[in-house]
Design an enzyme around this catalytic site. Structure first.
Site, PDB file in Angstrom:
ATOM      1  N   ARG A 288      -2.541  -2.260  -3.211  1.00  0.00           N
ATOM      2  CA  ARG A 288      -3.553  -1.099  -3.318  1.00  0.00           C
ATOM      3  C   ARG A 288      -3.887   0.007  -3.950  1.00  0.00           C
ATOM      4  O   ARG A 288      -2.320   0.884  -4.418  1.00  0.00           O
ATOM      5  CB  ARG A 288      -3.441  -1.196  -1.500  1.00  0.00           C
ATOM      6  CG  ARG A 288      -4.752  -0.166  -1.677  1.00  0.00           C
ATOM      7  CD  ARG A 288      -5.151   0.966  -0.216  1.00  0.00           C
ATOM      8  NE  ARG A 288      -6.063   1.417  -0.387  1.00  0.00           N
ATOM      9  CZ  ARG A 288      -6.586   2.091   0.870  1.00  0.00           C
ATOM     10  NH1 ARG A 288      -5.431   2.984   0.857  1.00  0.00           N
ATOM     11  NH2 ARG A 288      -7.745   3.505   0.351  1.00  0.00           N
TER      12      ARG A 288
ATOM     13  N   HIS B  93     -12.582   2.391   0.033  1.00  0.00           N
ATOM     14  CA  HIS B  93     -12.535   1.996   0.673  1.00  0.00           C
ATOM     15  C   HIS B  93     -13.204   0.589   0.618  1.00  0.00           C
ATOM     16  O   HIS B  93     -14.280  -0.660   1.354  1.00  0.00           O
ATOM     17  CB  HIS B  93     -13.387   2.465   2.026  1.00  0.00           C
ATOM     18  CG  HIS B  93     -12.660   2.982   2.616  1.00  0.00           C
ATOM     19  ND1 HIS B  93     -13.710   4.341   3.470  1.00  0.00           N
ATOM     20  CD2 HIS B  93     -11.549   4.093   2.924  1.00  0.00           C
ATOM     21  CE1 HIS B  93     -12.942   5.177   3.876  1.00  0.00           C
ATOM     22  NE2 HIS B  93     -11.642   4.827   4.137  1.00  0.00           N
TER      23      HIS B  93
ATOM     24  N   ARG C 299     -11.959  15.659   7.511  1.00  0.00           N
ATOM     25  CA  ARG C 299     -12.481  15.693   6.423  1.00  0.00           C
ATOM     26  C   ARG C 299     -13.888  16.198   6.772  1.00  0.00           C
ATOM     27  O   ARG C 299     -14.415  15.652   7.838  1.00  0.00           O
ATOM     28  CB  ARG C 299     -12.511  15.092   5.317  1.00  0.00           C
ATOM     29  CG  ARG C 299     -11.519  14.485   4.462  1.00  0.00           C
ATOM     30  CD  ARG C 299     -11.162  13.456   3.397  1.00  0.00           C
ATOM     31  NE  ARG C 299      -9.969  12.663   2.679  1.00  0.00           N
ATOM     32  CZ  ARG C 299      -9.858  11.388   2.868  1.00  0.00           C
ATOM     33  NH1 ARG C 299     -11.003  10.677   3.320  1.00  0.00           N
ATOM     34  NH2 ARG C 299      -8.628  10.781   2.253  1.00  0.00           N
TER      35      ARG C 299
ATOM     36  N   GLU D 271      -8.632  -4.653   5.270  1.00  0.00           N
ATOM     37  CA  GLU D 271      -8.703  -4.604   3.750  1.00  0.00           C
ATOM     38  C   GLU D 271      -7.154  -5.432   2.727  1.00  0.00           C
ATOM     39  O   GLU D 271      -7.107  -6.072   1.872  1.00  0.00           O
ATOM     40  CB  GLU D 271      -8.061  -3.576   3.382  1.00  0.00           C
ATOM     41  CG  GLU D 271      -9.186  -2.938   3.960  1.00  0.00           C
ATOM     42  CD  GLU D 271      -9.100  -0.891   4.355  1.00  0.00           C
ATOM     43  OE1 GLU D 271      -8.444  -0.876   5.039  1.00  0.00           O
ATOM     44  OE2 GLU D 271      -9.092  -0.280   3.058  1.00  0.00           O
TER      45      GLU D 271
ATOM     46  N   ASN E   1       1.062  -1.051   0.279  1.00  0.00           N
ATOM     47  CA  ASN E   1       0.862   0.024   0.202  1.00  0.00           C
ATOM     48  C   ASN E   1       1.048   1.125   0.393  1.00  0.00           C
ATOM     49  O   ASN E   1       1.326   1.705   1.258  1.00  0.00           O
ATOM     50  CB  ASN E   1      -0.929  -0.055   1.064  1.00  0.00           C
ATOM     51  CG  ASN E   1      -2.094   1.245   1.444  1.00  0.00           C
ATOM     52  OD1 ASN E   1      -1.226   1.685   0.194  1.00  0.00           O
ATOM     53  ND2 ASN E   1      -2.900   1.152   2.585  1.00  0.00           N
TER      54      ASN E   1
END
Ligand code: ADP
Length: 400
Positions: free
Chosen positions: A93, A182, A243, A386, A11
């Site tokens: 990823r 996601h 965010r 993940e 990742n």
């Protein structure tokens, strides 16, 4: 000799690489690690083999190539190097796969060029992913490498959920639509929720609440995503660590015209200085709860805004799905913050939703139900994974 059975999951961020080496015979971790501050002062690698001590190394790493070479050296020291015959593939990823990549994809020059063409819609993420892929391919050009896209799971969204109600020609010219992110987590968690209920994914409708530092909700009907809260970028939707999630787009014109902020400044405000951190100065839910316990009003308000938005999405996705079998919490906040789960479900009995206080208080790394026995709709906590999902998708692709 046993056939190759290990998958390295990478990742790659702009200044970091997270990695895990998994044994696909049982999904176990052989090593996990992280390189931070790549290209900056004080680059650092932390490597933890499954059966050994955590090792930490600080050494200048000017770029991703140096970082990946350092990772390879650590893996070699454990007898699990990139050149070992047991390595079946590398799974990367990749944040944005646009509309083209609906499935994990073996990386070729053509695939890489297409991921590059998506940089304008994912300027913060895809460039780092591309650097990671290029570097890994240079180190092992003969090894299958697979891109697993964060957007892929959401490509099943119907057009009426994916399109913004803006001028069609303008939207299409600039590939403006809701992509969602996601996705690897939403795919994994919705499937694991079905398993927890003892059903096949095709039989269940699930609302997945992925609440980490980034946060998103999705509505999954019979294993297919039908709506999700993130949009063109990960900025839309829920209140997140830094965010804002949903705001009236006119806020941006207002800041431009009235406050004289530049586009980059507004981008930075909404992505980095908003959400929980903008509301109360902290983005860690543990710290926010501690402050609330001390009577801190700003922390309380931040929490209430966070939960209010969450409830709105839960209600909306109940309406989108019609029939809901489970609402599942996952990721750092969703898995650990019992007060968030409790507050998000409060007053939703009319939708068949409730949590059992005792079950909700249990701390566990296992998938579990937290709704009272006999509830019409299950409320669950399912730890996301993940890396395992990326490794599984990678392995099943190269083994076919
Ligand atoms: P990401 O992968 O998006 O960086 P994670 O899924 O790891 O994030 O979630 C990180 C967040 O989880 C932290 O910012 C914190 O708010 C929250 N978190 C982690 N552990 C706990 C805990 N024990 N209690 C409450 N919140 C927690």
């Amino acid at each position: 000799m046993t056939s190759p059975h290990r998958v390295l999951v990478l990742n790659s961020g702009s200044s970091s690489v997270k990695y895990q080496l998994l044994d696909m015979r049982d999904g176990s971790r052989l090593a996990v690690g992280l390189v931070e501050r790549i290209g900056e002062h004080g680059s650092r690698l932390v490597h933890t083999p499954a059966d050994g001590e955590r090792r930490e190394r600080t050494a200048p790493m000017a770029g991703h190539e140096a970082a990946l070479r350092a990772v390879a050296a650590e893996l070699s020291a454990d007898g699990l190097g990139l050149d070992s015959p047991g390595l079946a593939a590398i799974g990367h990823r990749v944040v944005h796969g646009g509309l083209r990549f609906t499935e994990p994809t073996v990386i070729t020059d053509e695939v890489l060029a297409e991921v590059e063409r998506l940089v304008p819609v994912a300027p913060l993420h895809n460039p780092a992913n591309i650097v990671g892929i290029r570097t890994a391919r240079a180190l092992r050009p003969d090894l299958p490498q697979v891109a697993v896209f964060d957007t892929a799971f959401h490509t099943t969204m119907p057009e009426h959920a994916a399109r913004y109600a803006i001028d069609v020609e303008t939207a299409d010219a600039h590939r403006i639509r809701r992509y969602g992110f996601h996705g690897t987590s939403h795919a994994y968690v919705s499937r694991e929720t079905a398993r927890l209920l003892g059903k096949d994914p095709s039989e269940v409708n699930v609302i997945v609440l992925h609440l980490g530092n980034g946060a998103s909700a999705s509505a999954v009907a019979g294993g297919r995503c039908v709506d999700t809260s993130m949009g063109l970028t990960p900025l839309e939707g829920l209140v997140m660590g830094t965010r804002s999630g949903d705001v009236d787009p006119a806020v941006t014109f207002h800041l431009r015209r009235v406050a004289g902020m530049s586009v980059d400044e507004i981008d930075e405000l909404l992505n980095k200085r908003s959400g929980l951190v903008g509301l109360c100065g902290d983005n860690d839910m543990r710290e926010i709860r501690r402050r609330i316990d001390e009577g801190d009003e700003r922390a309380r308000l931040a929490f209430d805004i966070y939960v209010h938005r969450l409830k709105k999405y839960i209600g909306a996705y109940c309406a989108v799905l019609g029939r809901v079998d489970a609402v599942t919490f996952t990721a750092g906040v969703g898995e650990n913050a019992a007060p968030v789960r409790e507050a998000a479900m409060e007053g939703l009995e009319i939708l068949g939703l409730a949590v059992d206080a005792e079950l909700n208080a249990v701390r566990s790394g296992e998938p579990r139900l937290i709704s009272p026995a006999g509830s019409r709709v299950a409320v669950a906590v399912v730890p996301t994974d993940e890396e395992l999902e990326i490794a599984r998708q990678t392995y099943s692709l190269v083994n076919n």
